[in-house]
Scaffold this motif. Structure first.
Motif, PDB file in Angstrom:
ATOM      1  N   SER A  90      64.484   4.919 -28.643  1.00  0.00           N
ATOM      2  CA  SER A  90      63.026   4.814 -28.588  1.00  0.00           C
ATOM      3  C   SER A  90      62.566   3.445 -29.074  1.00  0.00           C
ATOM      4  CB  SER A  90      62.385   5.916 -29.435  1.00  0.00           C
ATOM      5  OG  SER A  90      62.805   5.817 -30.796  1.00  0.00           O
ATOM      6  N   GLY A  91      63.238   2.908 -30.103  1.00  0.00           N
ATOM      7  CA  GLY A  91      62.899   1.572 -30.574  1.00  0.00           C
ATOM      8  C   GLY A  91      63.160   0.527 -29.509  1.00  0.00           C
ATOM      9  N   ALA A  92      64.282   0.679 -28.809  1.00  0.00           N
ATOM     10  CA  ALA A  92      64.609  -0.266 -27.740  1.00  0.00           C
ATOM     11  C   ALA A  92      63.574  -0.211 -26.629  1.00  0.00           C
ATOM     12  CB  ALA A  92      66.004   0.030 -27.186  1.00  0.00           C
ATOM     13  N   GLN A  93      63.169   1.002 -26.248  1.00  0.00           N
ATOM     14  CA  GLN A  93      62.200   1.132 -25.163  1.00  0.00           C
ATOM     15  C   GLN A  93      60.839   0.583 -25.552  1.00  0.00           C
ATOM     16  OE1 GLN A  93      62.949   1.939 -22.021  1.00  0.00           O
ATOM     17  NE2 GLN A  93      65.045   1.930 -22.859  1.00  0.00           N
ATOM     18  N   THR A  94      60.442   0.745 -26.810  1.00  0.00           N
ATOM     19  CA  THR A  94      59.170   0.193 -27.279  1.00  0.00           C
ATOM     20  C   THR A  94      59.182  -1.327 -27.200  1.00  0.00           C
ATOM     21  OG1 THR A  94      58.774   2.065 -28.762  1.00  0.00           O
ATOM     22  CG2 THR A  94      57.607   0.024 -29.255  1.00  0.00           C
ATOM     23  N   LEU A  95      60.277  -1.927 -27.660  1.00  0.00           N
ATOM     24  CA  LEU A  95      60.393  -3.385 -27.624  1.00  0.00           C
ATOM     25  C   LEU A  95      60.471  -3.897 -26.189  1.00  0.00           C
ATOM     26  CD1 LEU A  95      62.893  -4.002 -30.558  1.00  0.00           C
ATOM     27  CD2 LEU A  95      60.484  -4.665 -30.484  1.00  0.00           C
ATOM     28  N   LEU A  96      61.197  -3.190 -25.345  1.00  0.00           N
ATOM     29  CA  LEU A  96      61.315  -3.623 -23.957  1.00  0.00           C
ATOM     30  C   LEU A  96      59.965  -3.577 -23.252  1.00  0.00           C
ATOM     31  CD1 LEU A  96      63.025  -4.517 -21.575  1.00  0.00           C
ATOM     32  CD2 LEU A  96      63.601  -2.123 -21.152  1.00  0.00           C
ATOM     33  N   ALA A  97      59.219  -2.509 -23.473  1.00  0.00           N
ATOM     34  CA  ALA A  97      57.892  -2.399 -22.853  1.00  0.00           C
ATOM     35  C   ALA A  97      56.981  -3.532 -23.320  1.00  0.00           C
ATOM     36  CB  ALA A  97      57.276  -1.038 -23.184  1.00  0.00           C
ATOM     37  N   ASP A  98      57.065  -3.843 -24.597  1.00  0.00           N
ATOM     38  CA  ASP A  98      56.259  -4.948 -25.127  1.00  0.00           C
ATOM     39  C   ASP A  98      56.676  -6.276 -24.505  1.00  0.00           C
ATOM     40  OD1 ASP A  98      54.519  -6.336 -27.206  1.00  0.00           O
ATOM     41  OD2 ASP A  98      56.492  -7.121 -27.744  1.00  0.00           O
ATOM     42  N   PHE A  99      57.992  -6.483 -24.390  1.00  0.00           N
ATOM     43  CA  PHE A  99      58.474  -7.746 -23.837  1.00  0.00           C
ATOM     44  C   PHE A  99      58.084  -7.913 -22.374  1.00  0.00           C
ATOM     45  CE2 PHE A  99      62.168 -10.330 -22.158  1.00  0.00           C
ATOM     46  CZ  PHE A  99      61.675 -11.533 -22.630  1.00  0.00           C
ATOM     47  N   MET A 100      58.031  -6.816 -21.638  1.00  0.00           N
ATOM     48  CA  MET A 100      57.653  -6.910 -20.231  1.00  0.00           C
ATOM     49  C   MET A 100      56.229  -7.421 -20.056  1.00  0.00           C
ATOM     50  SD  MET A 100      60.200  -6.207 -18.247  1.00  0.00           S
ATOM     51  CE  MET A 100      61.136  -7.168 -19.453  1.00  0.00           C
ATOM     52  N   THR A 101      55.385  -7.257 -21.083  1.00  0.00           N
ATOM     53  CA  THR A 101      54.016  -7.786 -20.999  1.00  0.00           C
ATOM     54  C   THR A 101      53.974  -9.278 -21.300  1.00  0.00           C
ATOM     55  OG1 THR A 101      53.458  -7.384 -23.337  1.00  0.00           O
ATOM     56  CG2 THR A 101      53.156  -5.550 -21.792  1.00  0.00           C
ATOM     57  N   ARG A 102      55.100  -9.821 -21.821  1.00  0.00           N
ATOM     58  CA  ARG A 102      55.126 -11.231 -22.239  1.00  0.00           C
ATOM     59  C   ARG A 102      56.161 -12.061 -21.492  1.00  0.00           C
ATOM     60  NH1 ARG A 102      57.494 -11.618 -26.659  1.00  0.00           N
ATOM     61  NH2 ARG A 102      58.154  -9.496 -27.156  1.00  0.00           N
ATOM     62  N   ILE A 103      56.909 -11.434 -20.607  1.00  0.00           N
ATOM     63  CA  ILE A 103      58.073 -12.112 -20.038  1.00  0.00           C
ATOM     64  C   ILE A 103      57.708 -13.330 -19.191  1.00  0.00           C
ATOM     65  CG2 ILE A 103      58.197 -10.646 -17.986  1.00  0.00           C
ATOM     66  CD1 ILE A 103      61.283 -10.807 -18.293  1.00  0.00           C
ATOM     67  N   ASP A 104      56.516 -13.323 -18.592  1.00  0.00           N
ATOM     68  CA  ASP A 104      56.128 -14.464 -17.759  1.00  0.00           C
ATOM     69  C   ASP A 104      56.051 -15.756 -18.555  1.00  0.00           C
ATOM     70  OD1 ASP A 104      56.021 -12.810 -15.613  1.00  0.00           O
ATOM     71  OD2 ASP A 104      53.828 -12.645 -15.541  1.00  0.00           O
ATOM     72  N   SER A 105      55.794 -15.646 -19.862  1.00  0.00           N
ATOM     73  CA  SER A 105      55.683 -16.849 -20.699  1.00  0.00           C
ATOM     74  C   SER A 105      56.951 -17.112 -21.508  1.00  0.00           C
ATOM     75  CB  SER A 105      54.488 -16.720 -21.652  1.00  0.00           C
ATOM     76  OG  SER A 105      54.665 -15.619 -22.546  1.00  0.00           O
TER      77      SER A 105
ATOM     78  N   SER B 241      62.515 -11.489 -26.881  1.00  0.00           N
ATOM     79  CA  SER B 241      62.497 -10.042 -26.632  1.00  0.00           C
ATOM     80  C   SER B 241      62.714  -9.210 -27.886  1.00  0.00           C
ATOM     81  CB  SER B 241      63.569  -9.679 -25.606  1.00  0.00           C
ATOM     82  OG  SER B 241      64.869  -9.772 -26.183  1.00  0.00           O
ATOM     83  N   HIS B 242      63.412  -9.752 -28.887  1.00  0.00           N
ATOM     84  CA  HIS B 242      63.794  -9.018 -30.102  1.00  0.00           C
ATOM     85  C   HIS B 242      64.694  -7.818 -29.787  1.00  0.00           C
ATOM     86  CE1 HIS B 242      61.235 -11.164 -33.042  1.00  0.00           C
ATOM     87  NE2 HIS B 242      60.467 -11.364 -31.986  1.00  0.00           N
ATOM     88  N   LEU B 243      65.384  -7.867 -28.654  1.00  0.00           N
ATOM     89  CA  LEU B 243      66.245  -6.762 -28.235  1.00  0.00           C
ATOM     90  C   LEU B 243      67.710  -6.963 -28.587  1.00  0.00           C
ATOM     91  CD1 LEU B 243      64.647  -6.042 -24.757  1.00  0.00           C
ATOM     92  CD2 LEU B 243      64.900  -4.361 -26.584  1.00  0.00           C
ATOM     93  N   SER B 244      68.049  -8.094 -29.221  1.00  0.00           N
ATOM     94  CA  SER B 244      69.468  -8.403 -29.445  1.00  0.00           C
ATOM     95  C   SER B 244      70.166  -7.360 -30.308  1.00  0.00           C
ATOM     96  CB  SER B 244      69.621  -9.799 -30.055  1.00  0.00           C
ATOM     97  OG  SER B 244      68.905  -9.892 -31.283  1.00  0.00           O
ATOM     98  N   VAL B 245      69.491  -6.828 -31.315  1.00  0.00           N
ATOM     99  CA  VAL B 245      70.132  -5.817 -32.163  1.00  0.00           C
ATOM    100  C   VAL B 245      70.365  -4.535 -31.370  1.00  0.00           C
ATOM    101  CG1 VAL B 245      67.956  -4.912 -33.118  1.00  0.00           C
ATOM    102  CG2 VAL B 245      70.075  -4.704 -34.422  1.00  0.00           C
ATOM    103  N   HIS B 246      69.496  -4.251 -30.416  1.00  0.00           N
ATOM    104  CA  HIS B 246      69.671  -3.064 -29.590  1.00  0.00           C
ATOM    105  C   HIS B 246      70.810  -3.247 -28.586  1.00  0.00           C
ATOM    106  CE1 HIS B 246      66.273  -0.702 -31.073  1.00  0.00           C
ATOM    107  NE2 HIS B 246      65.662  -1.862 -31.241  1.00  0.00           N
ATOM    108  N   LEU B 247      70.980  -4.452 -28.087  1.00  0.00           N
ATOM    109  CA  LEU B 247      72.149  -4.729 -27.254  1.00  0.00           C
ATOM    110  C   LEU B 247      73.421  -4.625 -28.078  1.00  0.00           C
ATOM    111  CD1 LEU B 247      71.260  -7.685 -24.859  1.00  0.00           C
ATOM    112  CD2 LEU B 247      72.116  -5.433 -24.222  1.00  0.00           C
ATOM    113  N   ARG B 248      73.361  -5.106 -29.317  1.00  0.00           N
ATOM    114  CA  ARG B 248      74.531  -5.088 -30.191  1.00  0.00           C
ATOM    115  C   ARG B 248      75.045  -3.664 -30.420  1.00  0.00           C
ATOM    116  NH1 ARG B 248      78.234  -3.917 -32.643  1.00  0.00           N
ATOM    117  NH2 ARG B 248      79.203  -4.884 -34.461  1.00  0.00           N
ATOM    118  N   PHE B 249      74.136  -2.735 -30.632  1.00  0.00           N
ATOM    119  CA  PHE B 249      74.554  -1.363 -30.924  1.00  0.00           C
ATOM    120  C   PHE B 249      74.382  -0.425 -29.730  1.00  0.00           C
ATOM    121  CE2 PHE B 249      73.543  -3.122 -35.166  1.00  0.00           C
ATOM    122  CZ  PHE B 249      74.812  -3.025 -35.706  1.00  0.00           C
ATOM    123  N   GLY B 250      74.011  -0.979 -28.602  1.00  0.00           N
ATOM    124  CA  GLY B 250      73.985  -0.202 -27.369  1.00  0.00           C
ATOM    125  C   GLY B 250      72.910   0.855 -27.296  1.00  0.00           C
TER     126      GLY B 250
END
Length: 504
Positions: free
Chosen positions: A232-247, A261-270
């Motif tokens: 759920s934390g990963a999905q919250t961060l991903l949704a937020d990043f999708m609103t900012r990805i153009d910049s 994206s701040h998703l690196s820790v979520h990639l680390r632990f899958g």
């Protein structure tokens, strides 16, 4: 076909061992287990071979310390709890053990009478050795070990250059990665189609998940770091990043901005699938305004690149430079170097951007990627201290610590690695600060001593006169350190240090 191999066999009972893949969705090992087994049990092991050194290291630093705080362990435990809830929604359950997995997994497989253990590949040498031991013990007991690719898009030998050898330069690797990529490589594993195979373990094997305290740890750091754990934390961060990805391409280098994206820790632990992220990045990169997504995709490809480097050059895990000739570099040693290293670790070098970066790391476990480069370059080239010391410090502190990426980044900064920064290119910590934190907003957030210093002077406060500094509440050497080194002189020493190898 470059994805995980297809299975022909079918089993009565299977066991899925979760490790760096703490999610139920789009999980290769879970998918194949559910598809090929009538009953599937799931397990996670808090590995004492990993946890015990953390406890011992903390007690060496402070012999009187009680329970150890480690936000990564808190993150894992919170993610494991969410994983268990997700499995229970599908009719299953997650067994959570604390011990040596080389003993615990074969023992559990025997207790459950499973015919095969399913897991996803782990690429670090110690993990490879662990898995080989588990596989051997399972085979001795008449059971199968079935590992799958899940952590990367392309692994090991799947991408080779025209001579059939591994790449050593990123851009040709990236071009080959993009050329070889197919929709099949990014397709998610439809775990939910086979969820009916999930089963709860016998009551005699089920027990309460070990608490942090029982494992020697204490809570408290996860909330301070504002880390959102689990799927759920990963999905919250991903949704937020999708609103900012153009910049992303324009903002990602500025630590005061929320540009990454701040998703690196979520990639680390899958807790999120690399396929999910790469698929989004690739699809969005094809759009007319897809520069931000294309830049993000390039960063994800760097991750695959470093995993590939580790697979082909495992000696780097023993402290070797990727370029062997750099193993003869003469680094600064002795009490002066130790004092400089301590100043770097504690964020009191007198260079505000470096200090802010290190204080952010110490306080939150996060460091912006641009600042990782700046602080690493400062340690290796301004202070002349062996990059391996910095690599180990980051390994202790980073929430998203991943050996392949951490080693690759440090060797890049120290010019000892593959496709590294040229040895004669040395970051100027002041100009980096002026360029990427022009108003000093990030500095002021983590170096509050300089809060009143104007932007013109905050990047190099020693350049201001004493009276001005006093007006801003700063006495150098008292309120904020004098620079531990003169960058101009340090640069010349670094050029001479590396130049010796060049002359040879």
């Amino acid at each position: 076909m470059t994805r995980a191999r297809q299975l022909d066999a079918h089993f009565q009972n299977g066991l899925v061992w979760f490790r760096r893949d703490l999610r139920t969705g789009d999980n290769a090992a879970l998918y194949y287990a559910l598809k090929h087994c009538k009953r599937v049990w799931c397990v996670f092991v808090f590995d004492t071979a990993i946890l015990q050194p953390l406890i011992e290291r903390a007690h060496r630093h402070d012999p009187h310390a009680g329970k150890v705080q480690d936000r990564r362990i808190e993150f894992i435990r919170a993610s494991v709890e969410e994983l268990d809830r997700s499995l229970e929604e599908g009719g299953g359950h997650l067994l959570v053990l604390h011990g040596d997995p080389t003993e615990a997994i074969p023992r559990l497989a025997a207790q459950l009478d499973v015919e095969a253990v399913f897991a996803n590949h782990d690429y670090e040498p110690a993990a490879i050795e662990r898995d080989a031991t588990v596989a051997e013990r399972l085979r001795d007991d008449g059971r199968q070990w079935l590992p799958f690719k899940d952590q990367v898009i392309f692994e090991r030998d799947e991408l080779l250059n025209g001579q059939g050898k591994p790449f050593a330069v990123f851009t040709p690797y990236k071009n080959a990665w993009l050329k070889q990529l197919t929709p099949f490589d990014l397709k998610p594993y439809a775990v939910e189609r086979h969820a009916q195979s999930l089963a709860k373990p016998p009551r005699k094997l089920d027990h309460a998940s070990p608490t942090l305290a029982a494992m020697g740890f204490a809570p408290g750091l996860l909330d301070d770091a504002q880390l959102q754990a689990g799927m759920s934390g990963a999905q919250t961060l991903l949704a937020d990043f999708m609103t900012r990805i153009d910049s992303y391409a324009e903002r990602r280098d500025f630590p005061a901005a929320r540009g990454t994206s701040h998703l690196s820790v979520h990639l680390r632990f899958g807790t999120v699938s690399i396929r999910t992220l790469a698929r989004l990045a690739y699809q969005m990169s094809l759009q007319p305004d897809g520069n931000g997504a294309a830049t993000w995709l390039s960063e994800l490809i760097w991750r695959d690149f470093y995993f590939m480097i580790l697979a082909h050059h495992p000696r780097i895990a023993d402290g070797a430079s990727f370029k062997p000739e750099f193993d003869t570099l003469r680094w600064e040693t002795g009490t002066h170097a130790d004092a400089a290293f301590a100043a770097w670790c504690e964020g009191r070098t007198g260079y505000p951007l470096v200090d802010a970066a290190m204080r952010q790391l110490n306080r939150t476990g996060f460091m912006h990627n641009r600042l990782r480069m700046v602080s690493a370059s400062f340690l290796a080239k301004d202070l002349g201290i062996d990059w391996r010391r910095g690599e180990r410090y980051f390994a202790e502190k980073l929430n998203d610590f991943d050996f392949a990426a951490n080693n690759g980044g440090w060797q890049w900064a120290a010019s000892t690695g593959c496709d590294a920064q040229p040895w004669f290119r040395i970051f100027n910590p002041v100009t980096q600060s002026e360029k990427f934190d022009p108003q000093g907003l990030f500095i002021k957030r983590f170096v509050p001593e300089l809060e009143k210093v104007p932007a013109k002077w905050i990047h190099a406060p020693w350049r201001a006169n004493t009276d001005e500094l006093m007006d801003w509440g700063v006495v150098l050497g008292k309120d904020y350190p004098q620079p531990v080194v003169d960058h101009v002189k340090a640069r010349q020493l670094a050029l001479a240090r590396y130049g010796v190898l060049r002359s040879r």
